[in-house]
Design a protein around this motif. Structure first.
Motif, PDB file in Angstrom:
ATOM      1  N   GLY A   1     -78.256  25.050  16.200  1.00 18.88           N
ATOM      2  CA  GLY A   1     -77.903  24.173  18.015  1.00 18.88           C
ATOM      3  C   GLY A   1     -78.115  22.274  17.345  1.00 18.88           C
ATOM      4  N   ARG A   2     -78.511  21.876  18.141  1.00 17.58           N
ATOM      5  CA  ARG A   2     -78.237  19.746  18.141  1.00 17.58           C
ATOM      6  C   ARG A   2     -79.546  20.007  17.471  1.00 17.58           C
ATOM      7  NH1 ARG A   2     -77.338  14.439  21.844  1.00 17.58           N
ATOM      8  NH2 ARG A   2     -77.503  13.282  20.117  1.00 17.58           N
TER       9      ARG A   2
ATOM     10  N   SER B   1     -82.113  21.628  15.733  1.00 17.63           N
ATOM     11  CA  SER B   1     -82.939  23.150  15.417  1.00 17.63           C
ATOM     12  C   SER B   1     -83.559  22.462  14.010  1.00 17.63           C
ATOM     13  CB  SER B   1     -81.828  23.703  15.193  1.00 17.63           C
ATOM     14  OG  SER B   1     -79.734  22.650  13.734  1.00 17.63           O
ATOM     15  N   HIS B   2     -83.528  23.523  13.637  1.00  7.26           N
ATOM     16  CA  HIS B   2     -84.421  22.921  12.096  1.00  7.26           C
ATOM     17  C   HIS B   2     -83.852  22.649  11.032  1.00  7.26           C
ATOM     18  CE1 HIS B   2     -88.537  25.796  12.850  1.00  7.26           C
ATOM     19  NE2 HIS B   2     -87.965  26.414  13.830  1.00  7.26           N
ATOM     20  N   TRP B   3     -82.726  23.276  10.835  1.00  9.23           N
ATOM     21  CA  TRP B   3     -81.124  22.824   9.714  1.00  9.23           C
ATOM     22  C   TRP B   3     -81.154  21.830   9.768  1.00  9.23           C
ATOM     23  CZ3 TRP B   3     -79.293  25.367   5.461  1.00  9.23           C
ATOM     24  CH2 TRP B   3     -78.751  24.562   5.117  1.00  9.23           C
ATOM     25  N   ASN B   4     -80.987  21.414  11.413  1.00  6.75           N
ATOM     26  CA  ASN B   4     -80.422  19.803  12.006  1.00  6.75           C
ATOM     27  C   ASN B   4     -81.858  18.593  11.324  1.00  6.75           C
ATOM     28  OD1 ASN B   4     -78.156  20.245  11.423  1.00  6.75           O
ATOM     29  ND2 ASN B   4     -77.938  20.308  13.859  1.00  6.75           N
ATOM     30  N   GLY B   5     -83.281  19.193  11.462  1.00  7.40           N
ATOM     31  CA  GLY B   5     -84.031  18.625  10.813  1.00  7.40           C
ATOM     32  C   GLY B   5     -85.220  17.984  11.984  1.00  7.40           C
ATOM     33  N   TYR B   6     -84.589  17.906  12.895  1.00  7.99           N
ATOM     34  CA  TYR B   6     -85.697  18.274  14.348  1.00  7.99           C
ATOM     35  C   TYR B   6     -86.635  18.835  14.247  1.00  7.99           C
ATOM     36  CZ  TYR B   6     -81.937  15.512  15.835  1.00  7.99           C
ATOM     37  OH  TYR B   6     -80.600  14.300  16.314  1.00  7.99           O
ATOM     38  N   LYS B   7     -87.382  20.334  13.772  1.00  2.94           N
ATOM     39  CA  LYS B   7     -88.364  20.832  14.253  1.00  2.94           C
ATOM     40  C   LYS B   7     -88.625  21.307  12.780  1.00  2.94           C
ATOM     41  CE  LYS B   7     -86.228  23.671  17.753  1.00  2.94           C
ATOM     42  NZ  LYS B   7     -86.796  25.007  18.718  1.00  2.94           N
TER      43      LYS B   7
ATOM     44  N   ILE C   1     -91.995  23.579  16.853  1.00  2.00           N
ATOM     45  CA  ILE C   1     -92.091  22.284  17.583  1.00  2.00           C
ATOM     46  C   ILE C   1     -90.557  21.574  17.532  1.00  2.00           C
ATOM     47  CG2 ILE C   1     -93.452  20.254  17.610  1.00  2.00           C
ATOM     48  CD1 ILE C   1     -95.558  21.445  15.533  1.00  2.00           C
ATOM     49  N   THR C   2     -90.065  20.634  18.249  1.00  2.00           N
ATOM     50  CA  THR C   2     -89.227  20.353  18.605  1.00  2.00           C
ATOM     51  C   THR C   2     -89.350  17.874  18.919  1.00  2.00           C
ATOM     52  OG1 THR C   2     -88.032  21.912  19.584  1.00  2.00           O
ATOM     53  CG2 THR C   2     -87.367  19.987  19.138  1.00  2.00           C
ATOM     54  N   TYR C   3     -89.193  17.908  17.596  1.00  2.00           N
ATOM     55  CA  TYR C   3     -89.632  16.454  17.805  1.00  2.00           C
ATOM     56  C   TYR C   3     -88.415  15.461  18.088  1.00  2.00           C
ATOM     57  CZ  TYR C   3     -94.448  16.594  15.600  1.00  2.00           C
ATOM     58  OH  TYR C   3     -95.040  17.613  15.856  1.00  2.00           O
ATOM     59  N   LEU C   4     -88.163  14.742  19.408  1.00  2.00           N
ATOM     60  CA  LEU C   4     -87.064  14.494  19.716  1.00  2.00           C
ATOM     61  C   LEU C   4     -87.188  12.506  19.427  1.00  2.00           C
ATOM     62  CD1 LEU C   4     -86.486  16.585  22.851  1.00  2.00           C
ATOM     63  CD2 LEU C   4     -85.214  17.320  20.687  1.00  2.00           C
TER      64      LEU C   4
END
Length: 166
Positions: free
Chosen positions: A107-108, A110-116, A163-166
């Motif tokens: 997902g946008r 996501s962990h892979w995309n560096g947000y979590k 944890i998701t940092y937006l």
């Protein structure tokens, strides 16, 4: 009359410059992506270590392409700043158990995309989250979620806080 016009114009110009000076930082902060920049493993690890945050992985490694590792490669600088802020505000020991490695949901944000990041659910961490953040319901997988005043989402999964940092 001419000097009055210049004076009025100068006053308007000064007011406009003042308004721009006051608004410009807000625009810059809003225009900048909340995620910041992508960090390397070494950059992120250095910042986390300096803040007293530890990490662990079941594979004792940091390979982004190995699900048994805990990687920070391509993590957002905003995510690193977020977990550092959390540690400082909570005064809890923080151990990261998941980063940008493969094996997490896609997902946008996501962990892979560096947000979590995932962190160990110590008593201190759990008490702080439940006391300081607003409960907002359950996620699709049943994980209870809490939202910080900054808009970050803390979801209590079975073995960790996601944890998701937006």
């Amino acid at each position: 009359m001419m000097s009055t016009r210049l004076s009025a114009r100068s006053g308007l110009a000064a007011a406009a410059v003042t308004a721009i000076a006051v608004v410009a930082p807000l625009l810059t902060a809003d225009a900048a992506s909340a995620s910041g920049t992508k960090l390397t493993q070494a950059q992120a690890a250095g910042r986390l270590r300096a803040a007293g945050i530890s990490w662990s992985s079941s594979g004792h490694c940091s390979d982004r392409n190995n699900r048994r590792c805990t990687s920070f490669s391509q993590i957002n600088s905003g995510t690193v700043s977020g977990i550092i802020t959390f540690k400082r505000a909570s005064h809890c020991a923080v151990t990261i158990t998941g980063g940008t490695e493969t094996g997490h949901a896609s997902g946008r944000y996501s962990h892979w995309n560096g947000y979590k990041v995932d962190i160990a659910p110590t008593g201190c961490v759990t008490t702080y989250i439940k006391r300081e953040f607003r409960y907002i319901g359950k996620r699709g997988d049943g994980a209870p979620m809490y939202r910080s005043s900054a808009g970050n989402i803390y979801a209590r999964e079975s073995s960790h806080w996601d944890i998701t940092y937006l």
